[in-house]
Design a protein around this motif. Structure first.
Motif, mmCIF file in Angstrom:
data_model
loop_
_atom_site.group_PDB
_atom_site.id
_atom_site.type_symbol
_atom_site.label_atom_id
_atom_site.label_comp_id
_atom_site.label_asym_id
_atom_site.label_seq_id
_atom_site.Cartn_x
_atom_site.Cartn_y
_atom_site.Cartn_z
ATOM 1 N N LYS A 4 0.828 -1.207 0.000
ATOM 2 C CA LYS A 4 0.000 0.000 0.000
ATOM 3 C C LYS A 4 0.862 1.257 0.000
ATOM 4 O O LYS A 4 0.503 2.271 -0.590
ATOM 5 N N GLY A 5 1.995 1.194 0.671
ATOM 6 C CA GLY A 5 2.882 2.346 0.735
ATOM 7 C C GLY A 5 4.055 2.061 1.651
ATOM 8 O O GLY A 5 4.211 0.957 2.180
ATOM 9 N N VAL A 6 4.888 3.079 1.824
ATOM 10 C CA VAL A 6 6.096 2.925 2.631
ATOM 11 C C VAL A 6 6.247 4.133 3.553
ATOM 12 O O VAL A 6 6.078 5.284 3.127
ATOM 13 N N LEU A 7 6.583 3.856 4.805
ATOM 14 C CA LEU A 7 6.982 4.895 5.753
ATOM 15 C C LEU A 7 8.504 4.895 5.800
ATOM 16 O O LEU A 7 9.116 3.867 6.099
ATOM 17 N N SER A 8 9.129 6.006 5.488
ATOM 18 C CA SER A 8 10.582 6.055 5.464
ATOM 19 C C SER A 8 11.124 6.954 6.569
ATOM 20 O O SER A 8 10.403 7.769 7.145
ATOM 21 N N ASN A 9 12.414 6.774 6.856
ATOM 22 C CA ASN A 9 13.108 7.590 7.844
ATOM 23 C C ASN A 9 12.386 7.572 9.201
ATOM 24 O O ASN A 9 12.123 8.611 9.804
ATOM 25 N N CYS A 10 12.076 6.366 9.664
ATOM 26 C CA CYS A 10 11.361 6.200 10.928
ATOM 27 C C CYS A 10 12.320 5.846 12.064
ATOM 28 O O CYS A 10 13.398 5.289 11.832
ATOM 29 N N SER A 11 11.895 6.141 13.268
ATOM 30 C CA SER A 11 12.526 5.604 14.471
ATOM 31 C C SER A 11 11.589 4.538 15.005
ATOM 32 O O SER A 11 10.475 4.838 15.436
ATOM 33 N N VAL A 12 12.009 3.282 14.943
ATOM 34 C CA VAL A 12 11.148 2.154 15.283
ATOM 35 C C VAL A 12 11.497 1.629 16.675
ATOM 36 O O VAL A 12 12.662 1.327 16.962
ATOM 37 N N ILE A 13 10.491 1.518 17.520
ATOM 38 C CA ILE A 13 10.686 1.009 18.872
ATOM 39 C C ILE A 13 10.465 -0.498 18.896
ATOM 40 O O ILE A 13 9.414 -0.989 18.472
ATOM 41 N N ASN A 14 11.466 -1.239 19.363
ATOM 42 C CA ASN A 14 11.331 -2.676 19.579
ATOM 43 C C ASN A 14 10.788 -2.869 20.990
ATOM 44 O O ASN A 14 11.517 -2.731 21.970
ATOM 45 N N VAL A 15 9.489 -3.162 21.106
ATOM 46 C CA VAL A 15 8.864 -3.228 22.430
ATOM 47 C C VAL A 15 9.344 -4.433 23.232
ATOM 48 O O VAL A 15 9.176 -4.469 24.454
ATOM 49 N N VAL A 20 15.706 1.281 20.223
ATOM 50 C CA VAL A 20 15.182 2.163 19.181
ATOM 51 C C VAL A 20 16.066 2.061 17.952
ATOM 52 O O VAL A 20 17.276 2.291 18.024
ATOM 53 N N ARG A 21 15.476 1.710 16.837
ATOM 54 C CA ARG A 21 16.203 1.617 15.571
ATOM 55 C C ARG A 21 15.877 2.845 14.737
ATOM 56 O O ARG A 21 14.721 3.075 14.380
ATOM 57 N N LYS A 22 16.881 3.639 14.442
ATOM 58 C CA LYS A 22 16.672 4.870 13.705
ATOM 59 C C LYS A 22 16.883 4.658 12.201
ATOM 60 O O LYS A 22 17.490 3.683 11.786
ATOM 61 N N GLN A 23 16.344 5.593 11.419
ATOM 62 C CA GLN A 23 16.461 5.584 9.959
ATOM 63 C C GLN A 23 16.015 4.245 9.372
ATOM 64 O O GLN A 23 16.711 3.608 8.587
ATOM 65 N N GLN A 24 14.806 3.844 9.769
ATOM 66 C CA GLN A 24 14.209 2.616 9.259
ATOM 67 C C GLN A 24 13.077 2.942 8.282
ATOM 68 O O GLN A 24 12.500 4.041 8.311
ATOM 69 N N SER A 25 12.767 1.989 7.428
ATOM 70 C CA SER A 25 11.616 2.095 6.528
ATOM 71 C C SER A 25 10.670 0.932 6.790
ATOM 72 O O SER A 25 11.111 -0.182 7.126
ATOM 73 N N ILE A 26 9.386 1.193 6.631
ATOM 74 C CA ILE A 26 8.356 0.187 6.886
ATOM 75 C C ILE A 26 7.462 0.080 5.666
ATOM 76 O O ILE A 26 6.876 1.081 5.225
ATOM 77 N N ALA A 27 7.359 -1.114 5.112
ATOM 78 C CA ALA A 27 6.468 -1.363 3.985
ATOM 79 C C ALA A 27 5.123 -1.861 4.516
ATOM 80 O O ALA A 27 5.064 -2.787 5.323
ATOM 81 N N ILE A 28 4.049 -1.217 4.073
ATOM 82 C CA ILE A 28 2.697 -1.542 4.530
ATOM 83 C C ILE A 28 1.998 -2.379 3.471
ATOM 84 O O ILE A 28 1.915 -1.987 2.302
ATOM 85 N N ALA A 29 1.484 -3.539 3.875
ATOM 86 C CA ALA A 29 0.776 -4.425 2.945
ATOM 87 C C ALA A 29 -0.586 -3.836 2.589
ATOM 88 O O ALA A 29 -1.070 -2.887 3.212
ATOM 89 N N LEU A 30 -1.220 -4.415 1.587
ATOM 90 C CA LEU A 30 -2.512 -3.910 1.117
ATOM 91 C C LEU A 30 -3.595 -4.009 2.190
ATOM 92 O O LEU A 30 -4.544 -3.231 2.196
ATOM 93 N N ASP A 31 -3.453 -4.969 3.117
ATOM 94 C CA ASP A 31 -4.453 -5.110 4.182
ATOM 95 C C ASP A 31 -4.152 -4.224 5.392
ATOM 96 O O ASP A 31 -4.828 -4.301 6.414
ATOM 97 N N GLY A 32 -3.123 -3.378 5.272
ATOM 98 C CA GLY A 32 -2.811 -2.457 6.345
ATOM 99 C C GLY A 32 -1.826 -2.962 7.367
ATOM 100 O O GLY A 32 -1.421 -2.216 8.263
ATOM 101 N N THR A 33 -1.383 -4.200 7.248
ATOM 102 C CA THR A 33 -0.417 -4.752 8.192
ATOM 103 C C THR A 33 1.010 -4.434 7.761
ATOM 104 O O THR A 33 1.270 -4.120 6.595
#
Length: 243
Positions: A4-15, A20-33
């Protein structure tokens, strides 16, 4: 796989680890996951199918966390005077609830458990994307004894308690037969859990906050109905059950 899209330049928290992982990108599937997480570099985008990154959001180093869960909300309570809800047009209450649901989602809360008032209609509207909001778990009307936390009549009111067709938060039921019927009726209407007013509260006019409500036999009957339907109870504690 399409995205569906990509979130770039993120700071991702590993709960799990707290890292905290900086400068990460997240690919979003068509179902929103979330389908893929990796460093925001050329290799990450090269691994995506052509056109997958057409919807690209630069988070500019902002934090991305899992959706939050609020386990005790009342989305239809547009006022703290709960007695007013029982005298308000259900369509107005719904309009206020839709506004609150959208605001809740924008606060980062993706699942809520309503403690009285929300029903299958609101849940359906969310599921069918008629309105925006979090996933809604609802109990319908909370169960209350006469003069309990869900009875909004003032001491001088001699009218019959409102029935469950109004926009209020609770319904009155007394005795084994009535509590069983009330629980079964909310289950029939799709309740994902049963909310029980088992003690006093500050928002009800005639009960003490320290009072215990419903008899053990009534509580046992409600528990049996919830167990029979394999759903949860929204308010029970060891203290209440052992009185």
């Amino acid at each position: 796989m399409q995205y569906k899209g990509v979130l770039s330049n993120c700071s991702v928290i590993n709960v799990a680890t707290g890292d905290v992982r900086k400068q990460q990108s997240i690919a979003i599937a068509l179902d929103g996951t979330i389908a893929k997480i990796g460093p925001s570099d050329a290799d990450f985008f090269a691994s995506l199918p052509i056109g997958s990154a057409e919807l690209l959001l630069d988070c500019q180093g902002g934090f991305v966390i899992p959706g939050l869960i609020d386990c005790h909300v009342r989305v239809t309570a547009f006022t703290g005077n709960f007695a007013v809800l029982e005298r308000t047009s259900p369509s107005y209450v719904t309009a206020c609830a839709l506004r609150e649901l959208e605001a809740t989602l924008k606060r980062g809360i993706t699942t809520i458990r309503d403690a009285g008032g929300a029903d299958h209609g609101l849940a359906r509207a969310l599921q069918e994307n008629i309105c925006q909001g979090p996933r809604l778990l609802f109990c319908g009307k909370a169960l209350s004894q006469t003069g309990g936390h869900g009875d909004q009549r003032a001491p001088g009111d001699f009218v019959k308690a409102f029935d469950c067709t109004c926009a209020g938060l609770g319904r009155i039921c007394d005795g084994d037969a009535q509590v069983r019927k009330a629980a079964r009726d909310e289950i029939r209407k799709g309740a994902t859990h049963i909310k029980v007013m088992a003690g006093g509260g500050v928002a009800s006019p005639t009960d003490r906050i320290t009072s215990t409500q419903f008899s053990l036999m009534e509580l046992k009957a409600i528990v049996e109905e919830a167990q029979a339907a394999n759903i949860h109870l929204g308010r029970f504690s060891a203290f209440k059950l052992q009185r």
